[in-house]
Write a protein that holds these residues in place. Structure first.
Motif, PDB file in Angstrom:
ATOM      1  N   LEU A  86       0.829  -1.205   0.000  1.00 37.72           N
ATOM      2  CA  LEU A  86       0.000   0.000   0.000  1.00 37.72           C
ATOM      3  C   LEU A  86       0.867   1.262   0.000  1.00 37.72           C
ATOM      4  CD1 LEU A  86      -2.727  -0.960   2.652  1.00 37.72           C
ATOM      5  CD2 LEU A  86      -2.673  -1.458   0.197  1.00 37.72           C
ATOM      6  N   ALA A  87       0.342   2.318  -0.558  1.00 42.30           N
ATOM      7  CA  ALA A  87       1.032   3.613  -0.533  1.00 42.30           C
ATOM      8  C   ALA A  87       1.151   4.096   0.911  1.00 42.30           C
ATOM      9  CB  ALA A  87       0.262   4.631  -1.372  1.00 42.30           C
ATOM     10  N   ASP A  88       2.276   4.724   1.239  1.00 45.60           N
ATOM     11  CA  ASP A  88       2.522   5.160   2.616  1.00 45.60           C
ATOM     12  C   ASP A  88       1.407   6.055   3.140  1.00 45.60           C
ATOM     13  OD1 ASP A  88       4.859   3.769   2.398  1.00 45.60           O
ATOM     14  OD2 ASP A  88       6.179   5.524   2.335  1.00 45.60           O
ATOM     15  N   ARG A  89       0.867   6.892   2.291  1.00 48.31           N
ATOM     16  CA  ARG A  89      -0.130   7.870   2.755  1.00 48.31           C
ATOM     17  C   ARG A  89      -1.400   7.217   3.272  1.00 48.31           C
ATOM     18  NH1 ARG A  89      -0.203   7.936  -2.790  1.00 48.31           N
ATOM     19  NH2 ARG A  89      -2.200   7.381  -3.789  1.00 48.31           N
ATOM     20  N   THR A  90      -1.621   5.940   2.933  1.00 46.88           N
ATOM     21  CA  THR A  90      -2.843   5.276   3.385  1.00 46.88           C
ATOM     22  C   THR A  90      -2.797   4.902   4.860  1.00 46.88           C
ATOM     23  OG1 THR A  90      -2.059   3.072   2.744  1.00 46.88           O
ATOM     24  CG2 THR A  90      -3.258   4.333   1.075  1.00 46.88           C
ATOM     25  N   PHE A  91      -1.598   4.876   5.454  1.00 48.08           N
ATOM     26  CA  PHE A  91      -1.521   4.477   6.869  1.00 48.08           C
ATOM     27  C   PHE A  91      -0.623   5.393   7.696  1.00 48.08           C
ATOM     28  CE2 PHE A  91       1.600   2.089   4.439  1.00 48.08           C
ATOM     29  CZ  PHE A  91       2.767   2.215   5.180  1.00 48.08           C
ATOM     30  N   THR A  92      -0.210   6.550   7.143  1.00 47.67           N
ATOM     31  CA  THR A  92       0.627   7.493   7.886  1.00 47.67           C
ATOM     32  C   THR A  92      -0.045   8.862   7.934  1.00 47.67           C
ATOM     33  OG1 THR A  92       1.879   8.135   5.907  1.00 47.67           O
ATOM     34  CG2 THR A  92       2.738   6.294   7.210  1.00 47.67           C
ATOM     35  N   LEU A  93       0.498   9.705   8.826  1.00 46.51           N
ATOM     36  CA  LEU A  93      -0.062  11.037   9.035  1.00 46.51           C
ATOM     37  C   LEU A  93       0.982  11.873   9.759  1.00 46.51           C
ATOM     38  CD1 LEU A  93      -2.891  12.426   8.586  1.00 46.51           C
ATOM     39  CD2 LEU A  93      -3.382  11.848  10.962  1.00 46.51           C
ATOM     40  N   GLY A  94       0.822  13.198   9.718  1.00 47.38           N
ATOM     41  CA  GLY A  94       1.694  14.069  10.495  1.00 47.38           C
ATOM     42  C   GLY A  94       1.420  13.924  11.980  1.00 47.38           C
ATOM     43  N   GLY A  95       2.416  14.309  12.797  1.00 51.82           N
ATOM     44  CA  GLY A  95       2.302  14.132  14.236  1.00 51.82           C
ATOM     45  C   GLY A  95       1.748  15.315  14.988  1.00 51.82           C
ATOM     46  N   GLY A  96       1.314  16.363  14.303  1.00 51.51           N
ATOM     47  CA  GLY A  96       0.768  17.515  15.000  1.00 51.51           C
ATOM     48  C   GLY A  96       1.834  18.528  15.365  1.00 51.51           C
ATOM     49  N   VAL A  97       1.482  19.465  16.242  1.00 51.87           N
ATOM     50  CA  VAL A  97       2.373  20.564  16.606  1.00 51.87           C
ATOM     51  C   VAL A  97       3.690  20.018  17.163  1.00 51.87           C
ATOM     52  CG1 VAL A  97       2.690  22.533  18.155  1.00 51.87           C
ATOM     53  CG2 VAL A  97       0.470  22.128  17.047  1.00 51.87           C
ATOM     54  N   GLY A  98       4.783  20.512  16.618  1.00 51.10           N
ATOM     55  CA  GLY A  98       6.094  20.110  17.093  1.00 51.10           C
ATOM     56  C   GLY A  98       6.582  18.780  16.561  1.00 51.10           C
ATOM     57  N   ALA A  99       5.728  18.067  15.818  1.00 54.10           N
ATOM     58  CA  ALA A  99       6.116  16.761  15.261  1.00 54.10           C
ATOM     59  C   ALA A  99       5.389  16.556  13.939  1.00 54.10           C
ATOM     60  CB  ALA A  99       5.780  15.635  16.236  1.00 54.10           C
TER      61      ALA A  99
END
Length: 422
Positions: A86-99
């Protein structure tokens, strides 16, 4: 123990005490495994024939911890479904403020994909999960080959990857759930890293239609060994299946070939006959064998002489950098190390040699150099014998001069004896 092999073997002998990590994976003495099984044929060992299961190494709680709380990034994780990654974007996300790094695992997206039948692969656990890290290092010592460890988490009745082969040997440790494995003989025996199964896709797909050499269900505590090149696929049965795959990146004769050729090239760089220019010859532009023939014969003679003069020690020396780079030394606590080393002269700390250093000496006149996985350290000629005796286990580190002991500790060669290893 269930096994498939042309020669009879005993699966009930007590494993060799000298190889405790390997003994957890195979129900036979290590020498028997080395002689009859290693790189030859698959071996399935049931949990009832092993000392214990693998729950201490990994499990469902470890999966949840790594996915939700460790901020793992690709490529430390990937997901696959029906043989497709699967493409990485299907199971990843940014970590929010500071990450805000965008390729961190998202537990919500992983949950969605798992619920839809995808397999989660947690990669390089020999670097990210302490129990696996310690076991992998001990197993690498037992085998004499570097290892890596991945975890495969597959929902019920699903298959993450279609039939394929690996370019490294594997041990499959079933941790939770059940998985049905289908094993078939190689289409390319003992493939190298630059010979992946995709290059032989048609042959692999055709072989996958044949009757399996071995078809068995792995249950928690079972271990399956597969030499590189053996075709395999697996389907999770009832419940989510979790297994560890230990990939053994075997040193091969091809590594020695490359080392020999490298040393010959280095030797010939010092030979003026090998450095001479080829003569001016317009016919050479056509690639004519005749145009190159005379020089080719000269080169063959030069190579033959260099090969004859090459010692086994030179070949071993050429491989040392690869061996050092293939593993890491035993983990240590940086702050604890600094604190104890700084106050070492006051006593209170017993030191031992750090594990997995792969250390050796390079002599440079009056300044011997200790080379290891933690770097290079110059040692005075007066101190060399004492340091060598400590590294060889015939002298206690406490007998060293406190200043020398502190220097070795700050260089990462000694660690506190009360720090648990594997």
């Amino acid at each position: 123990m269930t096994e498939q092999h042309d020669e009879p073997r005993s699966g009930t002998s007590s494993p060799a005490a000298a190889s405790p990590a390997l003994a957890r994976l195979v129900g036979m003495p290590a020498p028997d495994f080395a002689e009859h099984v290693w790189s030859r044929a698959p071996l399935l060992t049931r949990g009832s024939d092993l000392p214990r299961d693998f729950a201490d190494l990994f499990g469902p709680d470890a999966v949840d911890e790594l996915v939700a709380r460790r901020a793992l990034r690709t490529p430390f994780a990937r997901m696959a479904k029906d043989g497709t990654t699967l493409a990485d974007r299907t199971f990843t996300l940014g970590g929010g403020v500071g990450a805000g790094i965008g390729d961190q695992l998202s537990e919500d997206r992983v949950l969605r994909e798992l619920a839809g039948g995808a397999t989660l692969v947690l990669q390089a656990l020999h670097r990210s999960w302490a129990p696996v890290q310690d076991f992998a290092a001990a197993l690498a010592d037992d085998l004499g080959h570097p290892v890596q460890v991945n975890a495969y988490v597959t929902p019920p009745q699903n298959q993450g990857f279609s039939d394929h082969y690996d370019v490294h040997d594997v041990f499959v440790l079933q941790v939770a759930g059940e998985k049905r494995w289908r094993i078939r003989p190689p289409v390319l025996e003992a493939p190298l890293r630059d010979q992946p199964w995709e290059r032989h896709r048609a042959a692999v797909e055709q072989a996958a239609q044949s009757e399996p050499f071995l078809e068995e269900t792995l249950r928690p505590g079972d271990c399956l060994y597969l030499p590189r090149g053996w075709l395999h696929s697996a389907t999770a049965l009832g419940g989510t299946s979790i297994h560890l795959t230990i990939g053994v990146h075997a040193w091969t004769r091809r590594h020695l070939v490359d080392a020999v050729l490298g040393r010959i090239g280095a030797r010939l760089s010092a030979d003026v006959e090998a450095r001479r220019s080829l003569p001016v010859d317009p016919g050479r532009s056509s690639g004519s064998e005749v145009a190159f023939g005379e020089d080719a014969e000269v080169v063959r003679s030069l190579v033959a002489k260099a090969l004859h003069d090459l010692s086994v020690g030179e070949v071993v020396e050429a491989l040392r950098p690869q061996v050092r780079a293939a593993q890491r030394a035993e983990p240590l606590g940086v702050l604890d190390q600094v604190e104890r080393a700084t106050h070492d002269e006051q006593g209170g700390t017993t030191w031992r040699v750090r594990r997995h250093l792969a250390a050796h000496w390079e002599d440079a006149g009056d300044s011997p150099v200790l080379v290891s996985r933690v770097g290079r350290l110059e040692v005075s000629a007066d101190d060399r014998d004492a340091v060598a005796e400590v590294l060889d286990g015939i002298r206690d580190a406490g007998d060293l001069d406190p200043r020398l002991r502190r220097r070795l500790a700050l260089a990462g060669l000694l660690v506190p004896a009360d720090v648990s290893g594997e």
